[in-house]
Design an enzyme around this catalytic site. Structure first.
Site, PDB file in Angstrom:
ATOM      1  N   ALA A  13       0.857  -1.193   0.000  1.00  0.00           N
ATOM      2  CA  ALA A  13       0.000   0.000   0.000  1.00  0.00           C
ATOM      3  C   ALA A  13       0.887   1.236   0.000  1.00  0.00           C
ATOM      4  CB  ALA A  13      -0.909   0.016   1.225  1.00  0.00           C
ATOM      5  N   GLY A  43       2.086   2.051  -7.992  1.00  0.00           N
ATOM      6  CA  GLY A  43       2.703   1.233  -9.036  1.00  0.00           C
ATOM      7  C   GLY A  43       1.843   1.084 -10.272  1.00  0.00           C
ATOM      8  N   GLU A 103      -5.281  -4.929  -9.078  1.00  0.00           N
ATOM      9  CA  GLU A 103      -5.121  -5.207  -7.641  1.00  0.00           C
ATOM     10  C   GLU A 103      -6.481  -5.294  -6.980  1.00  0.00           C
ATOM     11  OE1 GLU A 103      -2.607  -1.922  -6.533  1.00  0.00           O
ATOM     12  OE2 GLU A 103      -0.792  -3.156  -6.642  1.00  0.00           O
ATOM     13  N   LYS A 160       4.293   3.674   5.800  1.00  0.00           N
ATOM     14  CA  LYS A 160       2.988   3.680   5.107  1.00  0.00           C
ATOM     15  C   LYS A 160       1.825   3.880   6.079  1.00  0.00           C
ATOM     16  CE  LYS A 160       5.201   2.577   1.304  1.00  0.00           C
ATOM     17  NZ  LYS A 160       4.861   1.409   0.492  1.00  0.00           N
TER      18      LYS A 160
HETATM   19  O1  DER Z   1       0.746   0.342  -6.602  1.00  0.00           O
HETATM   20  C1  DER Z   1       0.461  -0.228  -5.544  1.00  0.00           C
HETATM   21  O2  DER Z   1      -0.712  -0.292  -5.070  1.00  0.00           O
HETATM   22  C2  DER Z   1       1.580  -0.820  -4.716  1.00  0.00           C
HETATM   23  O3  DER Z   1       1.107  -1.897  -3.938  1.00  0.00           O
HETATM   24  C3  DER Z   1       2.100   0.285  -3.817  1.00  0.00           C
HETATM   25  O4  DER Z   1       1.051   0.834  -3.180  1.00  0.00           O
HETATM   26  C4  DER Z   1       3.125  -0.204  -2.821  1.00  0.00           C
HETATM   27  O5  DER Z   1       4.308  -0.292  -3.504  1.00  0.00           O
HETATM   28  P1  DER Z   1       5.701  -0.372  -2.706  1.00  0.00           P
HETATM   29  O6  DER Z   1       5.631  -1.663  -1.915  1.00  0.00           O
HETATM   30  O7  DER Z   1       6.716  -0.418  -3.812  1.00  0.00           O
HETATM   31  O8  DER Z   1       5.796   0.831  -1.837  1.00  0.00           O
END
Ligand code: DER
Length: 223
Positions: free
Chosen positions: A83, A97, A103, A121
């Site tokens: 997240a 991402g 997702e 986060k």
């Molecule tokens: O794009 C997304 O939802 C990914 O899960 C992002 O939220 C988390 O990416 P990271 O683990 O590279 O911070």
């Protein structure tokens, strides 16, 4: 512990939620990549994975894990994903991402959403991270104006000088300056706007467990 080490910690910890012999739901991002690498160590004990992005599919296949289509399963026991933000109720902002649509689709198949994240986060309220919204390109302007009317500033996500194109062939707006105080209502409201494919608020598909990588280890939060 570095942020990378925290991601490795939580990626490994998520293995405990994988049910032997089953197909596991897999998200996208750098933290999920650590989970995929850990999952490969038990690939003979699982049937395979359902993936949420071209990128995750490539990594899973490269490590010898069978990838199934989302339509090959009725449901999943667990979905493991990262997240950009997660609050005290398990509501998330996702889409950093650019994989938010698939997702949310795979998350909707799963009985349990396990979020893996480093402590950066965890937020008190969602909205500090620019909110990703996947849109049909021809609707981007009117959707941007609607966000501006609620105090936000929407920008088209670019890649190599062009608008980023998602796995689904659409564009992404990143919206800054929003205070998302009611995630469930906000997600429902924005989902209705013509041209919105997916809004990066995961409230209806919230996390049930968060494995949070902290300096002193992994904190397990249940919602
Ligand atoms: O794009 C997304 O939802 C990914 O899960 C992002 O939220 C988390 O990416 P990271 O683990 O590279 O911070």
């Amino acid at each position: 512990l570095t942020q990378d080490e925290l991601k490795t910690l939580v990626g490994q910890a998520a293995l405990h939620y994988v049910v032997p012999g089953e197909i596991v739901g897999v998200g996208t991002g750098s933290t999920v990549n650590k989970f995929i690498d850990a999952l490969a160590t038990m690939k003979d004990q699982i049937k395979g994975a359902v993936s949420s992005s071209v990128a995750s599919t490539a990594r899973l296949k490269a490590l010898g894990i069978t990838v199934f289509d989302a339509n090959d399963v009725q449901s999943l026991s667990v979905y493991i994903d990262g997240a950009d933000e997660i609050d005290g109720q398990g509501y998330m902002v996702k889409g950093g991402g650019a994989a938010l649509t698939r997702e949310k689709i795979v998350a909707a198949l799963a009985k349990q959403f396990v979020c893996i994240a480093d402590e950066s986060k965890l937020v008190a309220a969602l909205g500090n991270f620019p909110l990703p919204v996947e849109v049909i390109p021809m609707a981007a302007g009117q959707i941007a104006r609607k966000f501006e009317a609620m105090g936000g500033t929407a920008t088209l996500r670019m890649k190599d000088g062009q608008p980023l194109v998602t796995d689904n062939g659409q564009h992404i707006l990143d919206v800054r300056g929003l205070q998302i105080t009611e995630p469930l209502a906000f997600e429902s409201q924005v989902n209705q706007w013509p041209g919105v494919v997916t809004v990066g608020v995961f409230a209806h598909q919230k996390a049930h467990v968060c494995l949070l990588g902290c300096a002193d280890g992994v904190r397990t939060i249940t919602y």
